[in-house]
Design a protein around this motif. Structure first.
Motif, short mmCIF file in Angstrom:
data_model
loop_
_atom_site.label_atom_id
_atom_site.label_comp_id
_atom_site.label_asym_id
_atom_site.label_seq_id
_atom_site.Cartn_x
_atom_site.Cartn_y
_atom_site.Cartn_z
N ALA A 134 0.86 -1.18 0.00
CA ALA A 134 0.00 0.00 0.00
C ALA A 134 0.90 1.23 0.00
N LEU A 135 0.72 2.13 -0.96
CA LEU A 135 1.55 3.33 -1.01
C LEU A 135 1.29 4.26 0.16
N THR A 136 0.06 4.25 0.67
CA THR A 136 -0.28 4.96 1.89
C THR A 136 -0.63 3.89 2.92
N PRO A 137 0.18 3.75 3.98
CA PRO A 137 -0.08 2.68 4.95
C PRO A 137 -1.50 2.71 5.51
N ILE A 138 -2.05 1.51 5.71
CA ILE A 138 -3.39 1.34 6.27
C ILE A 138 -3.20 0.79 7.68
N ASN A 139 -3.62 1.55 8.70
CA ASN A 139 -3.41 1.16 10.10
C ASN A 139 -1.93 0.88 10.37
N ARG A 140 -1.06 1.72 9.82
CA ARG A 140 0.40 1.61 9.95
C ARG A 140 0.94 0.31 9.36
N GLU A 141 0.20 -0.28 8.42
CA GLU A 141 0.63 -1.50 7.73
C GLU A 141 0.69 -1.20 6.25
N LYS A 142 1.72 -1.71 5.59
CA LYS A 142 1.79 -1.46 4.16
C LYS A 142 2.02 -2.72 3.33
N HIS A 143 2.36 -3.83 3.95
CA HIS A 143 2.58 -5.07 3.21
C HIS A 143 1.41 -6.02 3.40
N PHE A 144 0.87 -6.50 2.26
CA PHE A 144 -0.32 -7.34 2.28
C PHE A 144 -0.14 -8.52 1.34
N LEU A 145 -0.90 -9.58 1.62
CA LEU A 145 -0.90 -10.80 0.84
C LEU A 145 -2.35 -11.14 0.49
N VAL A 146 -2.61 -11.53 -0.75
CA VAL A 146 -3.96 -11.96 -1.11
C VAL A 146 -4.13 -13.37 -0.55
N SER A 147 -4.92 -13.49 0.50
CA SER A 147 -5.06 -14.77 1.20
C SER A 147 -6.22 -15.62 0.68
N ARG A 148 -7.17 -14.97 -0.02
CA ARG A 148 -8.31 -15.73 -0.53
C ARG A 148 -8.93 -14.99 -1.70
N VAL A 149 -9.27 -15.73 -2.72
CA VAL A 149 -10.01 -15.20 -3.87
C VAL A 149 -11.45 -15.64 -3.67
N ILE A 150 -12.37 -14.69 -3.65
CA ILE A 150 -13.77 -14.98 -3.37
C ILE A 150 -14.51 -15.18 -4.69
N ILE A 151 -14.96 -16.41 -4.91
CA ILE A 151 -15.68 -16.76 -6.13
C ILE A 151 -17.15 -16.95 -5.78
N PRO A 152 -18.05 -16.19 -6.42
CA PRO A 152 -19.48 -16.32 -6.12
C PRO A 152 -20.00 -17.72 -6.43
N GLU A 153 -20.97 -18.16 -5.64
CA GLU A 153 -21.54 -19.50 -5.80
C GLU A 153 -22.32 -19.64 -7.11
N ASP A 154 -22.80 -18.54 -7.66
CA ASP A 154 -23.60 -18.62 -8.88
C ASP A 154 -22.75 -18.76 -10.15
N GLY A 155 -21.43 -18.85 -9.99
CA GLY A 155 -20.55 -19.05 -11.13
C GLY A 155 -20.17 -17.77 -11.86
#
Length: 71
Positions: A15-36
């Motif tokens: 994050a170029l502007t830290p969020i809650n003093r955090e700037k490093h993130f990992l995509v932990s889950r991809v949310i796929i809708p049940e309807d396809g």
């Protein structure tokens, strides 16, 4: 640079502007809708606190807010 939704899982983001003093993130889950229908959201996990936040995956394309990789 276009982002492939298929390659988002476990990708690293700064994050170029830290969020809650955090700037490093990992995509932990991809949310796929049940309807396809196409995937629209992902869970971002802060590396430091393990806090998870759900965002629209297209938000990661905003180069003014996010940079791929840990910088």
């Amino acid at each position: 640079m276009p982002i492939s939704p298929k390659k988002l899982l476990l990708s690293k983001w700064t994050a170029l502007t830290p969020i809650n003093r955090e700037k490093h993130f990992l995509v932990s889950r991809v949310i796929i809708p049940e309807d396809g229908s196409p995937m629209t959201h992902v869970d971002l996990q802060a590396v430091h606190s393990q806090r998870t936040e759900t965002i629209a995956w297209r938000d990661l394309e905003d180069a003014a807010v996010w940079v791929i990789g840990w910088k």
